[in-house]
Design a protein around this motif. Sequence first.
Motif, PDB file in Angstrom:
ATOM      1  N   ASN A 106       0.820  -1.221   0.000  1.00 54.34           N
ATOM      2  CA  ASN A 106       0.000   0.000   0.000  1.00 54.34           C
ATOM      3  C   ASN A 106       0.848   1.263   0.000  1.00 54.34           C
ATOM      4  OD1 ASN A 106      -2.509  -1.417   0.105  1.00 54.34           O
ATOM      5  ND2 ASN A 106      -2.178  -1.763   2.297  1.00 54.34           N
ATOM      6  N   ASN A 107       2.121   1.114  -0.293  1.00 59.68           N
ATOM      7  CA  ASN A 107       3.022   2.264  -0.313  1.00 59.68           C
ATOM      8  C   ASN A 107       2.807   3.077  -1.590  1.00 59.68           C
ATOM      9  OD1 ASN A 107       5.665   3.742  -0.879  1.00 59.68           O
ATOM     10  ND2 ASN A 107       6.059   2.952   1.174  1.00 59.68           N
ATOM     11  N   ASN A 108       2.851   4.401  -1.488  1.00 59.76           N
ATOM     12  CA  ASN A 108       2.561   5.269  -2.625  1.00 59.76           C
ATOM     13  C   ASN A 108       3.789   5.973  -3.185  1.00 59.76           C
ATOM     14  OD1 ASN A 108      -0.268   4.838  -2.814  1.00 59.76           O
ATOM     15  ND2 ASN A 108      -0.565   6.128  -1.006  1.00 59.76           N
ATOM     16  N   SER A 109       4.990   5.503  -2.865  1.00 59.13           N
ATOM     17  CA  SER A 109       6.177   6.100  -3.467  1.00 59.13           C
ATOM     18  C   SER A 109       6.320   5.580  -4.897  1.00 59.13           C
ATOM     19  CB  SER A 109       7.428   5.759  -2.660  1.00 59.13           C
ATOM     20  OG  SER A 109       7.820   4.420  -2.904  1.00 59.13           O
ATOM     21  N   PRO A 110       6.843   6.391  -5.817  1.00 64.25           N
ATOM     22  CA  PRO A 110       6.916   5.953  -7.225  1.00 64.25           C
ATOM     23  C   PRO A 110       7.743   4.694  -7.425  1.00 64.25           C
ATOM     24  CG  PRO A 110       8.179   7.979  -6.886  1.00 64.25           C
ATOM     25  CD  PRO A 110       7.365   7.755  -5.647  1.00 64.25           C
ATOM     26  N   HIS A 111       8.848   4.560  -6.673  1.00 66.74           N
ATOM     27  CA  HIS A 111       9.694   3.379  -6.820  1.00 66.74           C
ATOM     28  C   HIS A 111       8.904   2.100  -6.500  1.00 66.74           C
ATOM     29  CE1 HIS A 111      12.875   6.419  -6.514  1.00 66.74           C
ATOM     30  NE2 HIS A 111      13.666   5.534  -7.087  1.00 66.74           N
ATOM     31  N   LEU A 112       8.177   2.136  -5.391  1.00 64.87           N
ATOM     32  CA  LEU A 112       7.479   0.927  -4.948  1.00 64.87           C
ATOM     33  C   LEU A 112       6.193   0.685  -5.729  1.00 64.87           C
ATOM     34  CD1 LEU A 112       8.303   1.353  -1.184  1.00 64.87           C
ATOM     35  CD2 LEU A 112       9.106  -0.490  -2.679  1.00 64.87           C
ATOM     36  N   LEU A 113       5.553   1.761  -6.190  1.00 61.41           N
ATOM     37  CA  LEU A 113       4.406   1.583  -7.079  1.00 61.41           C
ATOM     38  C   LEU A 113       4.848   0.887  -8.371  1.00 61.41           C
ATOM     39  CD1 LEU A 113       2.653   5.030  -6.604  1.00 61.41           C
ATOM     40  CD2 LEU A 113       1.663   2.803  -6.021  1.00 61.41           C
ATOM     41  N   TYR A 114       5.986   1.328  -8.901  1.00 67.64           N
ATOM     42  CA  TYR A 114       6.508   0.686 -10.103  1.00 67.64           C
ATOM     43  C   TYR A 114       6.822  -0.786  -9.841  1.00 67.64           C
ATOM     44  CZ  TYR A 114       9.750  -0.801 -13.700  1.00 67.64           C
ATOM     45  OH  TYR A 114      10.376  -1.518 -14.692  1.00 67.64           O
ATOM     46  N   TYR A 115       7.412  -1.082  -8.689  1.00 64.97           N
ATOM     47  CA  TYR A 115       7.753  -2.474  -8.366  1.00 64.97           C
ATOM     48  C   TYR A 115       6.491  -3.335  -8.358  1.00 64.97           C
ATOM     49  CZ  TYR A 115       9.802  -6.527  -6.120  1.00 64.97           C
ATOM     50  OH  TYR A 115      10.216  -7.805  -5.856  1.00 64.97           O
ATOM     51  N   HIS A 116       5.444  -2.861  -7.716  1.00 67.67           N
ATOM     52  CA  HIS A 116       4.235  -3.680  -7.603  1.00 67.67           C
ATOM     53  C   HIS A 116       3.504  -3.808  -8.938  1.00 67.67           C
ATOM     54  CE1 HIS A 116       3.888  -4.684  -3.299  1.00 67.67           C
ATOM     55  NE2 HIS A 116       4.702  -3.656  -3.154  1.00 67.67           N
ATOM     56  N   LEU A 149       0.053   0.886 -11.112  1.00 65.49           N
ATOM     57  CA  LEU A 149       0.442   1.541 -12.360  1.00 65.49           C
ATOM     58  C   LEU A 149      -0.164   2.938 -12.449  1.00 65.49           C
ATOM     59  CD1 LEU A 149       1.665   1.640 -15.186  1.00 65.49           C
ATOM     60  CD2 LEU A 149      -0.388   0.464 -16.023  1.00 65.49           C
ATOM     61  N   LYS A 150      -1.432   3.085 -12.114  1.00 60.21           N
ATOM     62  CA  LYS A 150      -2.078   4.399 -12.152  1.00 60.21           C
ATOM     63  C   LYS A 150      -1.378   5.368 -11.209  1.00 60.21           C
ATOM     64  CE  LYS A 150      -6.643   2.541 -13.306  1.00 60.21           C
ATOM     65  NZ  LYS A 150      -8.028   2.313 -12.801  1.00 60.21           N
ATOM     66  N   GLY A 151      -1.061   4.882 -10.021  1.00 61.68           N
ATOM     67  CA  GLY A 151      -0.359   5.740  -9.063  1.00 61.68           C
ATOM     68  C   GLY A 151       1.025   6.117  -9.552  1.00 61.68           C
ATOM     69  N   LEU A 185       2.095   6.312 -12.745  1.00 68.33           N
ATOM     70  CA  LEU A 185       2.016   7.249 -13.866  1.00 68.33           C
ATOM     71  C   LEU A 185       1.629   8.654 -13.416  1.00 68.33           C
ATOM     72  CD1 LEU A 185       0.327   5.011 -16.589  1.00 68.33           C
ATOM     73  CD2 LEU A 185       2.731   5.679 -16.408  1.00 68.33           C
ATOM     74  N   ALA A 186       0.944   8.750 -12.276  1.00 68.18           N
ATOM     75  CA  ALA A 186       0.566  10.072 -11.757  1.00 68.18           C
ATOM     76  C   ALA A 186       1.791  10.892 -11.357  1.00 68.18           C
ATOM     77  CB  ALA A 186      -0.374   9.909 -10.563  1.00 68.18           C
ATOM     78  N   TYR A 187       2.914  10.227 -11.144  1.00 70.36           N
ATOM     79  CA  TYR A 187       4.143  10.935 -10.766  1.00 70.36           C
ATOM     80  C   TYR A 187       4.917  11.461 -11.976  1.00 70.36           C
ATOM     81  CZ  TYR A 187       4.105   9.611  -5.822  1.00 70.36           C
ATOM     82  OH  TYR A 187       3.802   9.491  -4.490  1.00 70.36           O
ATOM     83  N   GLU A 188       4.475  11.127 -13.173  1.00 67.44           N
ATOM     84  CA  GLU A 188       5.226  11.558 -14.362  1.00 67.44           C
ATOM     85  C   GLU A 188       5.366  13.080 -14.374  1.00 67.44           C
ATOM     86  OE1 GLU A 188       5.256  10.813 -19.196  1.00 67.44           O
ATOM     87  OE2 GLU A 188       3.677   9.941 -17.950  1.00 67.44           O
ATOM     88  N   ASN A 189       6.542  13.551 -14.769  1.00 63.55           N
ATOM     89  CA  ASN A 189       6.878  14.984 -14.839  1.00 63.55           C
ATOM     90  C   ASN A 189       6.934  15.653 -13.463  1.00 63.55           C
ATOM     91  OD1 ASN A 189       6.924  14.945 -17.735  1.00 63.55           O
ATOM     92  ND2 ASN A 189       4.683  15.065 -17.726  1.00 63.55           N
ATOM     93  N   THR A 190       7.195  14.869 -12.433  1.00 67.24           N
ATOM     94  CA  THR A 190       7.381  15.425 -11.093  1.00 67.24           C
ATOM     95  C   THR A 190       8.833  15.227 -10.655  1.00 67.24           C
ATOM     96  OG1 THR A 190       6.854  13.372  -9.908  1.00 67.24           O
ATOM     97  CG2 THR A 190       4.997  14.806 -10.517  1.00 67.24           C
ATOM     98  N   PRO A 191       9.307  16.013  -9.683  1.00 68.36           N
ATOM     99  CA  PRO A 191      10.688  15.855  -9.207  1.00 68.36           C
ATOM    100  C   PRO A 191      10.989  14.460  -8.669  1.00 68.36           C
ATOM    101  CG  PRO A 191       9.770  17.936  -8.432  1.00 68.36           C
ATOM    102  CD  PRO A 191       8.635  17.172  -9.053  1.00 68.36           C
ATOM    103  N   GLN A 192       9.965  13.750  -8.175  1.00 70.67           N
ATOM    104  CA  GLN A 192      10.182  12.413  -7.626  1.00 70.67           C
ATOM    105  C   GLN A 192      10.643  11.414  -8.686  1.00 70.67           C
ATOM    106  OE1 GLN A 192       7.676  14.435  -6.964  1.00 70.67           O
ATOM    107  NE2 GLN A 192       6.656  13.995  -5.023  1.00 70.67           N
ATOM    108  N   MET A 193      10.464  11.773  -9.944  1.00 72.20           N
ATOM    109  CA  MET A 193      10.864  10.870 -11.031  1.00 72.20           C
ATOM    110  C   MET A 193      12.225  11.218 -11.610  1.00 72.20           C
ATOM    111  SD  MET A 193       8.359   8.789 -11.132  1.00 72.20           S
ATOM    112  CE  MET A 193       8.395   7.925 -12.697  1.00 72.20           C
ATOM    113  N   GLU A 194      12.884  12.218 -11.045  1.00 76.88           N
ATOM    114  CA  GLU A 194      14.161  12.667 -11.602  1.00 76.88           C
ATOM    115  C   GLU A 194      15.328  11.823 -11.107  1.00 76.88           C
ATOM    116  OE1 GLU A 194      14.913  15.582 -13.967  1.00 76.88           O
ATOM    117  OE2 GLU A 194      13.089  14.419 -14.353  1.00 76.88           O
ATOM    118  N   TYR A 195      15.193  10.530 -11.321  1.00 76.02           N
ATOM    119  CA  TYR A 195      16.249   9.560 -11.066  1.00 76.02           C
ATOM    120  C   TYR A 195      16.379   8.693 -12.316  1.00 76.02           C
ATOM    121  CZ  TYR A 195      15.534  10.705  -6.114  1.00 76.02           C
ATOM    122  OH  TYR A 195      15.409  11.359  -4.918  1.00 76.02           O
ATOM    123  N   PRO A 196      17.588   8.251 -12.642  1.00 74.57           N
ATOM    124  CA  PRO A 196      17.739   7.417 -13.845  1.00 74.57           C
ATOM    125  C   PRO A 196      16.821   6.204 -13.857  1.00 74.57           C
ATOM    126  CG  PRO A 196      19.892   8.082 -13.042  1.00 74.57           C
ATOM    127  CD  PRO A 196      18.904   8.531 -12.009  1.00 74.57           C
TER     128      PRO A 196
END
Length: 264
Positions: A120-130, A140-142, A144-155
């Motif tokens: 039930n974690n909502n961080s982008p890394h763990l949402l992607y993992y699940h 997946l919906k959660g 993709l909601a992070y797209e174009n946010t600073p939280q995604m600025e990792y390789p």
Amino acid sequence: MSKIILLSILTMLLSACDGLGSITVKDICEKHPEMCSDLNPDSWCRAEKANIIKNRYNQSRASTDRGTYEQLLNFEAYKKCIAKASQIEHIKLKERKSERVKGLLTAERELKRLAQMTRNNNSPHLLYYHWSRFQNEDALKGFLAYENTPQMEYPEMQVALATYYIKFDRIKAIQLLYRALELYGEGDDIDNEIFLSLSSLFMKEEQFDWAYLWGYVGREFGVEDLNLTSIEVILHQQSRQSGPIEDKADTIIEQLNEGRFRAP
């Protein structure tokens, strides 16, 4: 006070600072045996074990969602390695096989525990993992909601987004992979699967010069599953020379090594 004395004091202070910030895997296991005792004690899967132990230590000091995600990946890599090693019999020391089986059981247990803990974690890394591991559409919906946010600025997050778009928007996937390369700094370990993906994407786009370029770059970074000869044949059929492409690739390799790559 003389310059020599000042220099000596400065050197000692810097050394002291370095000592506070550095700890080896051996140190961790001696001070915190519980972080190591459930892994195989022999030399198999040394790098994978080291990543797990260092992550355990870092997470014990300051736990982060990204650290948990990295540990999931660490245990996946360890499980793959130790599963192979556990099948190898030692003629004189057969008990080592059981020690490796213990490590395999640890990996399976920890992967299950961490997945359950983060469902039930909502961080982008763990949402992607699940999403990527369990096909969880809500995750997946959660994510993709992070797209174009600073939280995604990792390789790794740009690569993760690319894995979503790669099936239906190759151009966007290429742009995301370029952005991933831009985010690496000097001395960082670059995920060389990026080069394989770029070469494959450009092949599908029939941009064979770029396919060859990224294949050439990938080879320099250790990618083995590349057949540059077949791409070179296509280039020759189109009256294209590989030399200028290789020159451009060499420039990109230098930029990547120095952490100053910018998308062409």
